[in-house]
Structures are given as C-alpha cells and as structure tokens.
Write an enzyme that holds these catalytic residues in place. Structure first.
Site, short mmCIF file in Angstrom:
data_model
loop_
_atom_site.label_atom_id
_atom_site.label_comp_id
_atom_site.label_asym_id
_atom_site.label_seq_id
_atom_site.Cartn_x
_atom_site.Cartn_y
_atom_site.Cartn_z
N VAL A 158 24.91 -8.60 3.14
CA VAL A 158 25.98 -9.03 2.22
C VAL A 158 27.34 -8.62 2.80
O VAL A 158 27.47 -7.55 3.39
CB VAL A 158 25.80 -8.37 0.84
CG1 VAL A 158 26.87 -8.86 -0.14
CG2 VAL A 158 24.40 -8.65 0.30
N GLU A 211 15.50 -2.90 18.41
CA GLU A 211 15.49 -4.28 17.88
C GLU A 211 15.74 -5.22 19.05
O GLU A 211 16.30 -4.81 20.07
CB GLU A 211 16.61 -4.45 16.82
CG GLU A 211 18.01 -4.19 17.37
CD GLU A 211 19.13 -4.23 16.35
OE1 GLU A 211 18.87 -4.58 15.17
OE2 GLU A 211 20.27 -3.93 16.73
N THR A 253 14.46 -7.91 1.06
CA THR A 253 15.38 -8.09 2.18
C THR A 253 14.80 -9.02 3.23
O THR A 253 13.57 -9.06 3.46
CB THR A 253 15.72 -6.72 2.81
OG1 THR A 253 16.51 -6.94 3.97
CG2 THR A 253 14.49 -5.93 3.20
N TYR A 272 13.32 2.17 6.07
CA TYR A 272 13.86 1.54 4.85
C TYR A 272 13.26 0.14 4.67
O TYR A 272 12.75 -0.20 3.61
CB TYR A 272 15.40 1.44 4.91
CG TYR A 272 15.91 0.26 4.13
CD1 TYR A 272 15.89 0.27 2.74
CD2 TYR A 272 16.35 -0.91 4.77
CE1 TYR A 272 16.31 -0.85 2.01
CE2 TYR A 272 16.77 -2.01 4.06
CZ TYR A 272 16.74 -1.97 2.67
OH TYR A 272 17.13 -3.07 1.96
P1 NAD Z 1 23.97 0.61 -3.19
O1 NAD Z 1 23.53 1.84 -2.49
O2 NAD Z 1 25.43 0.31 -3.20
O3 NAD Z 1 23.45 0.63 -4.70
C1 NAD Z 1 22.18 1.08 -5.09
C2 NAD Z 1 22.33 1.75 -6.44
O4 NAD Z 1 21.04 2.17 -6.89
C3 NAD Z 1 23.22 2.99 -6.39
O5 NAD Z 1 24.18 2.95 -7.41
C4 NAD Z 1 22.23 4.14 -6.57
O6 NAD Z 1 22.81 5.25 -7.23
C5 NAD Z 1 21.13 3.49 -7.39
N1 NAD Z 1 19.81 4.13 -7.21
C6 NAD Z 1 19.16 4.38 -6.05
N2 NAD Z 1 17.98 4.97 -6.29
C7 NAD Z 1 17.88 5.11 -7.63
C8 NAD Z 1 16.89 5.66 -8.49
N3 NAD Z 1 15.77 6.21 -8.01
N4 NAD Z 1 17.10 5.62 -9.83
C9 NAD Z 1 18.23 5.08 -10.34
N5 NAD Z 1 19.21 4.55 -9.57
C10 NAD Z 1 19.03 4.57 -8.21
O7 NAD Z 1 23.15 -0.60 -2.54
P2 NAD Z 1 23.46 -2.16 -2.61
O8 NAD Z 1 24.12 -2.55 -1.32
O9 NAD Z 1 24.08 -2.53 -3.88
O10 NAD Z 1 21.97 -2.75 -2.54
C11 NAD Z 1 21.26 -3.00 -3.75
C12 NAD Z 1 19.90 -3.59 -3.45
O11 NAD Z 1 20.05 -4.79 -2.71
C13 NAD Z 1 19.01 -2.67 -2.61
O12 NAD Z 1 17.69 -2.73 -3.09
C14 NAD Z 1 19.08 -3.28 -1.21
O13 NAD Z 1 17.88 -3.05 -0.53
C15 NAD Z 1 19.28 -4.74 -1.52
N6 NAD Z 1 20.00 -5.44 -0.43
C16 NAD Z 1 21.28 -5.08 -0.12
C17 NAD Z 1 21.94 -5.74 0.91
C18 NAD Z 1 23.35 -5.40 1.33
O14 NAD Z 1 23.82 -5.96 2.34
N7 NAD Z 1 24.05 -4.51 0.64
C19 NAD Z 1 21.29 -6.78 1.60
C20 NAD Z 1 19.97 -7.09 1.25
C21 NAD Z 1 19.33 -6.42 0.22
N1 USQ Z 2 25.21 -3.86 14.00
C1 USQ Z 2 26.08 -3.85 15.07
N2 USQ Z 2 27.19 -3.06 14.98
C2 USQ Z 2 27.47 -2.31 13.88
C3 USQ Z 2 26.58 -2.34 12.78
C4 USQ Z 2 25.45 -3.12 12.88
O1 USQ Z 2 25.89 -4.52 16.08
O2 USQ Z 2 28.51 -1.62 13.87
C5 USQ Z 2 24.01 -4.73 14.05
C6 USQ Z 2 22.70 -4.01 13.79
O3 USQ Z 2 22.17 -3.43 14.96
C7 USQ Z 2 21.84 -5.13 13.20
C8 USQ Z 2 22.86 -6.03 12.50
O4 USQ Z 2 24.14 -5.67 13.01
O5 USQ Z 2 21.28 -5.87 14.24
C9 USQ Z 2 22.87 -5.85 10.99
O6 USQ Z 2 23.07 -4.48 10.69
P1 USQ Z 2 23.62 -4.01 9.25
O7 USQ Z 2 23.81 -2.53 9.30
O8 USQ Z 2 24.77 -4.85 8.83
O9 USQ Z 2 22.41 -4.44 8.31
P2 USQ Z 2 20.97 -3.84 8.09
O10 USQ Z 2 20.77 -2.53 8.73
O11 USQ Z 2 20.00 -4.91 8.48
O12 USQ Z 2 20.95 -3.58 6.53
C10 USQ Z 2 21.72 -4.35 5.60
C11 USQ Z 2 21.66 -3.61 4.27
C12 USQ Z 2 20.20 -3.57 3.80
C13 USQ Z 2 19.65 -4.98 3.76
C14 USQ Z 2 19.81 -5.69 5.09
C15 USQ Z 2 19.49 -7.17 5.01
O13 USQ Z 2 22.17 -2.28 4.42
O14 USQ Z 2 20.16 -3.00 2.50
O15 USQ Z 2 18.29 -4.94 3.43
O16 USQ Z 2 21.21 -5.65 5.48
S1 USQ Z 2 18.63 -7.75 6.45
O17 USQ Z 2 19.41 -7.40 7.63
O18 USQ Z 2 18.47 -9.16 6.30
O19 USQ Z 2 17.37 -7.03 6.46
#
Ligand code: NAD
Ligand code: USQ
Length: 428
Positions: free
Chosen positions: A211, A328, A144, A181
């Site tokens: 995303v 933050e 991330t 996290y």
């Molecule tokens: P998500 O919670 O929708 O999906 C994660 C999946 O992993 C789930 O289906 C869950 O059941 C499975 N899982 C979790 N722990 C497990 C375990 N121990 N064994 C087997 N399965 C397990 O999350 P997502 O949004 O799809 O994110 C996926 C990855 O991408 C994460 O590693 C997250 O850190 C990373 N990521 C997500 C975002 C975002 O904005 N969603 C941004 C940056 C990075």
């Molecule tokens: N935020 C608001 N209002 C809201 C929700 C969030 O102002 O209602 C702000 C948060 O304080 C933060 C920013 O928006 O400053 C992003 O928050 P977010 O909840 O969209 O994202 P974050 O907590 O950073 O986590 C998400 C995913 C995580 C991934 C990360 C990428 O859940 O899995 O790792 O985005 S990054 O932010 O680049 O680390």
C-alpha cells in the site's frame, strides 16, 4: 452494516474505519495499540504526527457527527475478542490486527515467534469467537500477495485448476512466502479455509499488495485525523520510503538489482476494496480470495518514477543499489490476476504524477521529523540475530485491562499504552 475494524488504530485500519463510518456504517474499532509500542521499541516514528485515539475520535465526531467507539484490548486474549463479538454483534469483522512488517519478523527468534503467535493466535481466537457467538458474521481478513511469492507462472486469485495424472481439481494456489511474517499470513489462510469448511463460516481473504499514500478524503478533513506514514527500514513500505528519502535528498534505497516486482495500490483503494467485500459477503462455508492490488511495478521502476516526480518539484533524486538484505529474487517473472474486485465495482486510483507530488509534498512538510539513520536496512534475512539500535526507554505503564499472552514476547506487551486501555468514546 455493523462493522468491527480490528487494528483500527493502524495505517490501513484507521483510514478504513473513517471511510466506512462516512458511508453510513456503524463502526467499532478494536486495537491494543501495540503498533505504537513497537515504534517505541525500535526507536522509530511515523513521519506524520498521529494523535492519540480519543483525540482522533473526538475530531471525527465534531466534524461529521458520526460516532466511532473504540475497544482497547489484545485479540490474542480470547476473553477480549469474544466479548467484542458478543457485545457488538457485527455483520462483518474486518481484521487488520496483526504484526505486519516482514523485517520486524526477521530481526531474531523472539520477533519471529512473536509475529507468528500474535498473528496466528489472534486469527484463531477470532474464528472461534465468530463460531461461538456470531456464526453468520462475514470475516474480511487482510492477507497479502506475498503469500504466493514469485512463482514462474501466472498467479491466480487464491485457487488454481490443476490436472494431474489425468484427474482435475481446484486447489489453493501454491504458497512460497518470503519472511516469517508472510508465513504467518499463510498459516492464517489455512486456518480460515478450514474453519469455513468445518463450521460453515463465511470469509474473504484479501491478498493485498504493497500500500502507498496516506490521504483519503476522510483523513484529509483535519490535521487531528492524520494517518500514519512510515518511512523507516522496518515498517516503511517501499514507495512511501522513496518519497521520504527524496524529500530530504537521500539516495533512494533500491535493494539489489531492483527487479523485484510486486502488486501495489493506493490506500484510497484499500478502503474501497474492504467496503466492496463487506457489501457482498461470501456465502456460508465459502472462503473466497481476492487479489487486492491495482498495478505491478518493479522496485527500480518505482525509483525512476519518484526520481522523475522529484524533478518537477526541484528535488535532485539519486538512486542507489544496496546489497539486498532480503533473500528474494532480484529479477523474475511476475503476472498476478486481480480482476475480481474490479468486477465488483472498484475504480482504481492509478499511480500518477499528481499523487506522487502530494506524497512528496507531505514528506517535505514533515521533513523535520525525518531521522535519516532510519533509511538504511539493518535487518539481514541471512542472519538469525540482527542487532539494531539500543532500546528506547518506554514511558511508564498505565493501568491495564487488556489481556496479554505469556509467551516469549520481544518486549513487555503492556509496558506502554499509547492511548490508555479500556473503552473510549468521543468526549472522554
Ligand atoms: P499497522 O501496523 O499500521 O496496523 C496494525 C494495527 O493492528 C495496529 O494498530 C496494531 O496496534 C494492531 N494490532 C496488532 N496486533 C494486535 C493484537 N494482537 N490485538 C489487537 N490489535 C493488534 O499495519 P497496516 O499497514 O495497517 O496493516 C494492516 C493489515 O493489512 C495487516 O494484517 C497487514 O498484514 C495487511 N497488509 C498491509 C499492507 C501494507 O502495505 N501496509 C499490505 C498488505 C497487507
Ligand atoms: N525494497 C527496496 N528498498 C527499500 C524497501 C523495500 O528495494 O527501501 C524492496 C523489498 O526488498 C521488496 C519490495 O521493495 O522487494 C517491497 O518491500 P516493502 O517493504 O515495501 O513490502 P513488504 O516487505 O513486501 O511488506 C509490505 C507490508 C506487508 C504486506 C506486503 C504486501 O509491510 O504488510 O503484506 O507489503 S506484499 O509485498 O504483496 O506481500
């Protein structure tokens, strides 16, 4: 290629599994369905009605003729993950299988411990399984952008050239993560880098930004393939939340001043970036890092963009500034490099009005499923213990073959199996 998608039932993983399958790769999903269980635990649900895994896979087979198998189990169970690697023999493992919500990890001690154990142990187990059974396999790990925090200098892609007291080196870019996290991802990165160094494994750490979106070409094929769209305070990411809020006339919840700037990307770019990384693997012993996002925005800029898009579809959208529940910087310098994936062929989908229209329309379509009480943040970073809503009673346990760990989990790891356990194939 033979590609194993760990976490393939989740938001990024499901879209990626379908995309890779549509591009002719042989795909196997592994997931323990814990994410569906965490939704029960928190009393939240995705805006979009996602289907159980067997139904998803049947629909995919019927529509495309392509088979995706799913193995149900927990990657913190070494027997499970090593058997997946041994039996499938993947060319690449794409690892999404982690607890990924920063607010979830900040609820209290149990959730912090659970997040770090789940993520760090799962990744460590995977590294050992690869070393033991498939050492040439390429690990594509979702990291991330939040690993870097918000330093007052430009952020490089993973490494920085430094000159110190007259000597030079290229070192991992300093990490200043903002939640337990995000810290778990830093620990993963160090473990992956170390495993590449000592065992010659090959890995790509994709430092992904936030995303947005839910549709990809594949997901759009049928309602049964619909993807997650989380809008609650724990799992909802900010732009998806703002669209859901706008759809039901709730003021947009900007935390603090709103100057928090992050990298963002469309989910259609997530799936493409993962494929690009798979197609051109890291070299043996190499741990490369790509910053996976396409544009930078402050939270307030995003809110204003949603407000403008709302006007076009006759929604009156207000913006609220709530006290920031997180610790933050609310105003800061942010400039992160993100050129490596573009050099490899990524053609970014930039945030556009048409995309926001479609996101708003999805939110409007499913607005009856929106629980407005899930919009306001209840997890405050400054507290060691945050009380949320009372637990929802989970459905009765089904038979379980997935392993689980004995540490202090915030819930019973196998109390709910949203899609059963074991091995699903289409037609089951
Ligand atoms: P998500 O919670 O929708 O999906 C994660 C999946 O992993 C789930 O289906 C869950 O059941 C499975 N899982 C979790 N722990 C497990 C375990 N121990 N064994 C087997 N399965 C397990 O999350 P997502 O949004 O799809 O994110 C996926 C990855 O991408 C994460 O590693 C997250 O850190 C990373 N990521 C997500 C975002 C975002 O904005 N969603 C941004 C940056 C990075
Ligand atoms: N935020 C608001 N209002 C809201 C929700 C969030 O102002 O209602 C702000 C948060 O304080 C933060 C920013 O928006 O400053 C992003 O928050 P977010 O909840 O969209 O994202 P974050 O907590 O950073 O986590 C998400 C995913 C995580 C991934 C990360 C990428 O859940 O899995 O790792 O985005 S990054 O932010 O680049 O680390």
């Amino acid at each position: 290629m033979k590609i194993c998608v760990l976490g393939g039932d989740g938001y990024c993983g499901w879209a990626t599994a379908l995309y890779l399958s549509s591009r002719g790769h042989q795909v196997v999903i592994a997931d323990n369905f814990a994410r569906r269980q965490w939704d029960y635990e928190l009393g939240v649900q995705t805006l979009t009605p996602i289907r159980p895994m067997p139904e998803r896979l049947r629909a995919w087979k019927q529509l495309t003729g392509e088979t995706i198998d799913c193995l149900s189990g927990d990657i913190t169970d070494y027997e499970f993950i090593s058997s997946v690697v041994r039996s499938f023999g993947p060319d690449a493992v794409v690892h999404f299988a982690e607890q990924r919500a920063a607010p979830y990890s900040m609820i209290d001690r149990k959730h912090a411990v659970f997040t770090q154990v789940n993520n760090v142990v799962g990744t460590l187990n995977l590294l050992f399984a690869l070393r033991e059974f498939q050492p040439d396999c390429h690990l594509v790990k979702l990291g991330t952008m939040g690993e870097y925090g918000t330093p007052n200098i430009d952020i490089e892609e993973g490494y920085i050239a430094i000159e110190h007291n007259g000597r030079k080196d290229v070192l991992p870019f300093p990490k200043q993560p903002g939640s337990f996290y995000h810290l778990s991802k830093v620990h993963d990165s160090h473990n992956i880098m170390f495993a590449c160094k000592i065992w010659g494994l090959r890995a790509t750490d994709l430092n992904q930004g936030v995303v947005y979106g839910t549709m990809t070409d594949e997901v759009a094929l049928a309602e049964a393939l619909i993807n997650r769209f989380d809008y609650d305070e724990i799992f909802g990411t900010v732009l998806n939340r703002f669209c859901a809020q706008a759809a039901v006339g709730h003021p947009l919840t900007v935390y603090g001043k709103g100057g928090q700037t992050r990298g963002y990307l469309d989910i259609r770019d997530t799936v493409r970036c993962v494929e690009l990384a798979c197609l051109k693997p890291a070299r043996p012993g190499e741990c490369r890092v790509f910053n996976q996002f396409t544009e930078q925005y402050s939270v307030l800029e995003l809110a204003r963009i949603v407000q403008a898009a709302g006007r076009k579809v006759n929604l009156h959208v207000e913006i609220d500034h709530l006290p920031d529940p997180r610790v933050e910087a609310e105003e800061h310098y942010y400039n992160a490099r993100h050129s490596k994936l573009v050099e490899m062929g990524l053609k970014p989908h930039l945030l556009s009005e048409s995309l926001l229209d479609s996101l708003l329309n999805i939110a409007i379509r499913y607005q009856d499923r929106i629980d407005r009480s899930l919009f306001l943040p209840k997890v405050n970073w400054r507290n060691a213990r945050n009380e949320r809503r009372p637990k929802v009673t989970a459905p009765a346990a089904e038979s379980s073959s997935a392993g689980h760990s004995s540490y202090d989990a915030p819930f019973e790891p196998n109390a709910v199996s949203a899609a059963g356990n074991g091995h699903f194939e289409q037609g089951e």
